[in-house]
Each structure stands twice: as structure tokens, then as C-alpha cells.
Write a protein that holds these residues in place. Structure first.
Motif, mmCIF file in Angstrom:
data_model
loop_
_atom_site.group_PDB
_atom_site.id
_atom_site.type_symbol
_atom_site.label_atom_id
_atom_site.label_comp_id
_atom_site.label_asym_id
_atom_site.label_seq_id
_atom_site.Cartn_x
_atom_site.Cartn_y
_atom_site.Cartn_z
ATOM 1 N N UNK A 240 39.538 22.426 46.778
ATOM 2 C CA UNK A 240 39.824 23.782 46.314
ATOM 3 C C UNK A 240 41.270 23.969 45.893
ATOM 4 N N UNK A 241 42.134 23.054 46.297
ATOM 5 C CA UNK A 241 43.551 23.113 45.921
ATOM 6 C C UNK A 241 43.902 22.118 44.812
ATOM 7 N N UNK A 242 42.901 21.453 44.254
ATOM 8 C CA UNK A 242 43.153 20.436 43.228
ATOM 9 C C UNK A 242 42.870 21.020 41.845
ATOM 10 N N UNK A 243 43.924 21.144 41.015
ATOM 11 C CA UNK A 243 43.700 21.624 39.642
ATOM 12 C C UNK A 243 42.775 20.656 38.907
ATOM 13 N N UNK A 244 41.903 21.185 38.094
ATOM 14 C CA UNK A 244 40.922 20.363 37.388
ATOM 15 C C UNK A 244 39.601 20.388 38.117
ATOM 16 N N UNK A 245 39.620 20.095 39.410
ATOM 17 C CA UNK A 245 38.390 20.244 40.193
ATOM 18 C C UNK A 245 38.135 21.728 40.428
ATOM 19 N N UNK A 246 39.221 22.482 40.525
ATOM 20 C CA UNK A 246 39.145 23.944 40.611
ATOM 21 C C UNK A 246 39.568 24.489 39.253
ATOM 22 N N UNK A 247 38.636 25.101 38.536
ATOM 23 C CA UNK A 247 38.950 25.648 37.221
ATOM 24 C C UNK A 247 39.729 26.945 37.375
ATOM 25 N N UNK A 248 40.474 27.298 36.340
ATOM 26 C CA UNK A 248 41.335 28.497 36.347
ATOM 27 C C UNK A 248 42.266 28.473 37.554
ATOM 28 N N UNK A 249 42.815 27.290 37.832
ATOM 29 C CA UNK A 249 43.661 27.109 39.014
ATOM 30 C C UNK A 249 44.853 28.060 39.003
ATOM 31 N N UNK A 250 45.368 28.389 37.834
ATOM 32 C CA UNK A 250 46.490 29.324 37.723
ATOM 33 C C UNK A 250 46.144 30.723 38.201
ATOM 34 N N UNK A 251 44.867 31.044 38.266
ATOM 35 C CA UNK A 251 44.418 32.363 38.722
ATOM 36 C C UNK A 251 44.037 32.371 40.196
ATOM 37 N N UNK A 252 44.390 31.294 40.917
ATOM 38 C CA UNK A 252 44.086 31.205 42.346
ATOM 39 C C UNK A 252 44.975 32.190 43.105
ATOM 40 N N UNK A 253 44.367 33.173 43.737
ATOM 41 C CA UNK A 253 45.104 34.163 44.528
ATOM 42 C C UNK A 253 44.970 33.813 46.000
ATOM 43 N N UNK A 254 45.825 34.402 46.832
ATOM 44 C CA UNK A 254 45.724 34.126 48.263
ATOM 45 C C UNK A 254 44.387 34.619 48.806
ATOM 46 N N UNK B 276 40.815 36.824 42.562
ATOM 47 C CA UNK B 276 41.024 35.388 42.370
ATOM 48 C C UNK B 276 39.945 34.884 41.423
ATOM 49 N N UNK B 277 40.367 34.383 40.289
ATOM 50 C CA UNK B 277 39.406 33.912 39.278
ATOM 51 C C UNK B 277 39.198 32.397 39.326
ATOM 52 N N UNK B 278 39.832 31.726 40.269
ATOM 53 C CA UNK B 278 39.666 30.275 40.397
ATOM 54 C C UNK B 278 38.253 29.979 40.882
ATOM 55 N N UNK B 279 37.693 28.889 40.352
ATOM 56 C CA UNK B 279 36.322 28.519 40.731
ATOM 57 C C UNK B 279 36.244 27.024 40.997
ATOM 58 N N UNK B 280 35.718 26.693 42.165
ATOM 59 C CA UNK B 280 35.492 25.308 42.547
ATOM 60 C C UNK B 280 34.390 24.747 41.659
ATOM 61 N N UNK B 281 34.647 23.646 41.011
ATOM 62 C CA UNK B 281 33.786 23.004 40.008
ATOM 63 C C UNK B 281 33.257 23.998 38.972
ATOM 64 N N UNK B 282 34.021 25.042 38.738
ATOM 65 C CA UNK B 282 33.665 26.029 37.732
ATOM 66 C C UNK B 282 32.549 26.966 38.135
ATOM 67 N N UNK B 283 32.126 26.930 39.407
ATOM 68 C CA UNK B 283 30.960 27.710 39.845
ATOM 69 C C UNK B 283 31.286 28.648 41.004
ATOM 70 N N UNK B 284 31.902 28.121 42.058
ATOM 71 C CA UNK B 284 32.094 28.871 43.300
ATOM 72 C C UNK B 284 33.476 29.523 43.327
ATOM 73 N N UNK B 285 33.502 30.845 43.403
ATOM 74 C CA UNK B 285 34.768 31.580 43.422
ATOM 75 C C UNK B 285 35.527 31.262 44.710
ATOM 76 N N UNK B 286 36.798 30.887 44.565
ATOM 77 C CA UNK B 286 37.609 30.513 45.721
ATOM 78 C C UNK B 286 38.968 31.199 45.669
ATOM 79 N N UNK B 287 39.617 31.204 46.811
ATOM 80 C CA UNK B 287 40.985 31.678 46.945
ATOM 81 C C UNK B 287 41.682 30.756 47.940
ATOM 82 N N UNK B 288 42.972 30.967 48.118
ATOM 83 C CA UNK B 288 43.689 30.165 49.112
ATOM 84 C C UNK B 288 43.057 30.384 50.487
ATOM 85 N N UNK B 289 42.772 31.625 50.828
ATOM 86 C CA UNK B 289 42.151 31.938 52.117
ATOM 87 C C UNK B 289 40.799 31.238 52.261
#
Length: 160
Positions: free
Chosen positions: A35-49, A54-67
Motif C-alpha cells: 500500500x506504500x509502494x507507488x505503482x502497485x498503489x495507483x494515484x499514489x500522490x493522492x494518498x491521504x493519512x 484519499x484517492x489512492x487505490x491498491x492495484x487500482x481497485x481497493x481504496x487505501x490511505x496511510x491509516x
């Protein structure tokens, strides 16, 4: 006790429930790290705490955040510690499965565009939580039938 050629005691095989708990814990750790790896997590720049923004998505599917990623890491570490004993493995799998079913209910019932979605969850997360909850619960309950229970109830302790 029988020894091998080098004089070592034979390795003791872990019960299936401990192996399953270790495998599940390892997957949680892997997902937490990825979840902290850019590329594996898409929209990594949009990863919020935290939070639904938070618009980051693990493998482009699962919405994730730092928490969200940190929770996966903590859950995986707890699983590794608990899997050292049969009772801990059972607790991790069955208890963790119940927790994930609760998380599924929470994610299913909240408005995803409010502060209540603080982890955050999307539809893919909710389906995964349902699958994880049932899967872990089944593993925790079915793999522990013959391990760590002290024997059958109809077998007296003082007689063979």
C-alpha cells in the motif's frame, strides 16, 4: 527421543491452524507494505493519512490511505505473534474473522462521502472484507477441531 543424523531433534510440524494463521498474517503484512509502494498503489500522490478523500487505490481497485495501510501492518504483526500458539492462531483467525465481518457491516452501512468513512472503504473493500471475514472465521473454527482442546469430552482424563 529419536535424533537425526546430525544429532538434532526432529522438527515439530505446526498444526494446520497455525500455518493458516501465519499465511493470513503474512498476506496482511504484504498488503500493508504494498500500500506504500507507488505503482502497485495507483494515484499514489493522492494518498491521504485518513478519510474518504484519499484517492489512492491498491492495484487500482481497493481504496487505501496511510491509516488503512498501517492497520493492515498492525493486524499482520498481531497475527504473527498470535500464531505462535494454537490458541492464539484460533483467536487471530476466528476473532479476526468476526472483526472483519463487523468492518464489512460498518462499511456497508455508512455514507462513503462523509467523515464516517475515515479508513476509507469502497465497494471493492467491502466485498473483500466480507470474503476475509467468512474465510478467516471458517479457518479459525474448522481447523481447530482436534488441536488444543484437551481431547474428546467422552474420554475420561484419568483413563486411556
Amino acid at each position: 527421543m529419536a535424533r537425526d543424523v546430525r544429532g538434532r531433534a526432529p522438527a515439530r510440524s505446526r498444526p494446520a491452524i497455525q500455518k493458516a494463521a501465519l499465511a493470513v498474517a503474512a498476506v496482511f503484512l504484504l498488503i500493508g507494505v504494498l500500500g506504500f509502494v507507488p505503482g502497485f498503489t495507483t494515484h499514489y500522490g493522492d494518498l491521504a493519512f485518513a478519510g474518504h478523500r484519499s484517492e489512492a487505490k491498491l492495484i487500482g481497485v481497493f481504496q487505501v490511505s496511510v491509516l488503512h495501510n498501517l492497520l493492515h501492518l498492525v493486524f499482520g504483526l498481531a497475527g504473527l505473534v498470535l500464531a505462535r500458539k494454537v490458541s492464539g492462531a484460533r483467536l487471530f483467525l476466528a476473532g479476526g474473522g468476526a472483526v472483519y465481518l463487523g468492518i464489512w457491516l460498518y462499511g456497508f452501512g455508512i455514507d462513503r462521502h462523509t467523515a464516517a468513512n475515515f479508513v476509507p472503504f469502497n465497494d471493492a473493500d467491502n466485498w473483500l472484507h466480507l470474503f476475509l471475514g467468512f474465510g478467516m472465521l471458517v479457518l479459525g473454527l474448522l481447523l481447530s477441531n482436534d488441536v488444543g482442546t484437551g481431547g474428546r469430552l467422552d474420554t475420561p482424563m484419568d483413563r486411556p
